[in-house]
Write a protein that holds these residues in place. Sequence first.
Motif, short mmCIF file in Angstrom:
data_model
loop_
_atom_site.label_atom_id
_atom_site.label_comp_id
_atom_site.label_asym_id
_atom_site.label_seq_id
_atom_site.Cartn_x
_atom_site.Cartn_y
_atom_site.Cartn_z
N SER A 1 -4.13 2.28 6.83
CA SER A 1 -4.09 1.80 5.45
C SER A 1 -3.38 0.45 5.37
O SER A 1 -3.78 -0.43 4.61
CB SER A 1 -3.39 2.81 4.55
N HIS B 1 -10.65 8.63 -2.65
CA HIS B 1 -9.78 7.60 -3.22
C HIS B 1 -9.25 8.01 -4.59
O HIS B 1 -8.23 7.49 -5.05
CB HIS B 1 -10.52 6.27 -3.33
N SER C 1 -4.03 9.96 -1.32
CA SER C 1 -3.33 8.69 -1.16
C SER C 1 -2.68 8.64 0.22
O SER C 1 -2.78 9.59 1.01
CB SER C 1 -2.25 8.53 -2.24
N ARG C 2 -1.99 7.55 0.49
CA ARG C 2 -1.30 7.40 1.77
C ARG C 2 -0.27 8.50 1.98
O ARG C 2 0.07 8.84 3.13
CB ARG C 2 -0.66 6.02 1.86
N LEU D 1 -7.16 4.99 2.56
CA LEU D 1 -6.40 5.51 1.43
C LEU D 1 -5.33 4.50 1.02
O LEU D 1 -4.79 3.78 1.85
CB LEU D 1 -5.75 6.85 1.80
N ARG D 2 -5.05 4.48 -0.27
CA ARG D 2 -4.09 3.53 -0.83
C ARG D 2 -2.81 4.24 -1.27
O ARG D 2 -2.70 5.47 -1.17
CB ARG D 2 -4.71 2.79 -2.01
N SER D 3 -1.87 3.49 -1.78
CA SER D 3 -0.60 4.05 -2.24
C SER D 3 -0.83 5.01 -3.40
O SER D 3 -1.86 4.96 -4.09
CB SER D 3 0.34 2.93 -2.69
N ALA D 4 0.15 5.87 -3.63
CA ALA D 4 0.06 6.80 -4.75
C ALA D 4 -0.05 6.05 -6.07
O ALA D 4 -0.78 6.47 -6.98
CB ALA D 4 1.28 7.72 -4.75
N ARG E 1 -3.57 4.82 -6.39
CA ARG E 1 -4.46 5.95 -6.66
C ARG E 1 -4.40 6.34 -8.14
O ARG E 1 -5.43 6.60 -8.77
CB ARG E 1 -4.08 7.15 -5.79
#
Length: 427
Positions: free
Chosen positions: A198, A251, A255-256, A272-275, A278
């Motif tokens: 990520s 997605h 999340s990460r 996946l991205r940060s919370a 998201r």
Amino acid sequence: MLIANATLPDGRERDVRIADGEIDAVEPSLSGEPDVDAAGKRLFPGAIDVHVHFRQPGYSHKETWETGSRSAAAGGVTTVVDQPNTDPATVDGAGFDEKADLAAASYVDYGINGGVTESWNPDELFDRPLFALGEVFLADSTGDMGIDADLFGDAVARAAENDVTVTVHAEDADLFDQSARDADAGGEGEAANADLWSAFRAAEAEEAAVERAVEVGGDSDADVHIAHTSTPEGIDAASAGGATCEVTPHHLFLSREDLGELGTYGRMNPPLRSAERREAVYERVADGTVDVIATDHAPHTREEKEAGLWDAPSGVPGVETMLPLLLEEARQENLSYERVRDLIAANPADIFDLPSKGQIEEGRDADLVLFDPESSQKIRGEDLNSKCEWTPFEGRRGVFPELTLVRGEIVYRNGNFGTAVGRNVRR
């Protein structure tokens, strides 16, 4: 077939009669003995998943048209759109024809996307019943399917001339963060370091590529659809540029923070991205900024996914769990049933010109999904029908359909499958 007492997405209770594969009538009360008493249950238009990888030809050990379409039917998906990065890639007439022959095994209706490479043959592709161009990899380091900016512009112009939508994988490899690779000092890419993927495929790479894609699309007056947007910045750039976009369930719900548990099973492109990101993506799904939910169903075997971080293939399965996860959100009142309908059926039908699908209306195809809104259950990979037999949503809850119809034909009912009736929606 007569389905009686069904609750539609907008809350109306209606009887629905089916004749000759179409919805013949939708009324408060229709005469005749019902074949299905749907009292207390909800009836939805079948989901249209505009982004799947059913892996044939070339990778049938991961998925086939038969197993992938069964998985779709069991999850309430009645139309799928397959992407071109198979072997051979769907970049010319022969590649299209080979895939079309294999798609005859599908239980659900389908579209076939053409791909763009240095060796693509647009004349042959546009001579076929093509669904769209895509997933076109713009400035993306995904190997053989990646193209440069000049070829992307040419492809978009050709698509506009032929009134074909361009679906874009928007990540600018020039903005990937090489320091994330360097941080893996041992170079082994252990699953415990899965978050590095990520960090490597940085969020900024998506926004920049979306901006470029909509700019080129605007120059050619083309219809551009951005695949699997994973950031609020990418979604906003697509919306501001007049493009449509999709978000995947992974997605939307992961999340990460989930990578410690998922390891390399959580590697996908975009990652996946940060919370926080998201949550911002979810807000845009709920408020109508996002047009479509599509799965990017990309199954791999367990053995393949358990390789080191830098060697494991990207992608997760999702075609069977998309609608159940969204229906669980509706059951929890986080999304309305009407919003779910728009995301998975009405909007895809409008965007991709499928006038016979996407709504429960007289004259439309009888692509229908019946479910009990209170039948929430835990998702288990071993219970799903994809050939890969795993899911990134293990243990989460979903509301699964009990009946799925494709043009009035029963393709799935309470764990049993009917006949493979799928056909090309662009026939």
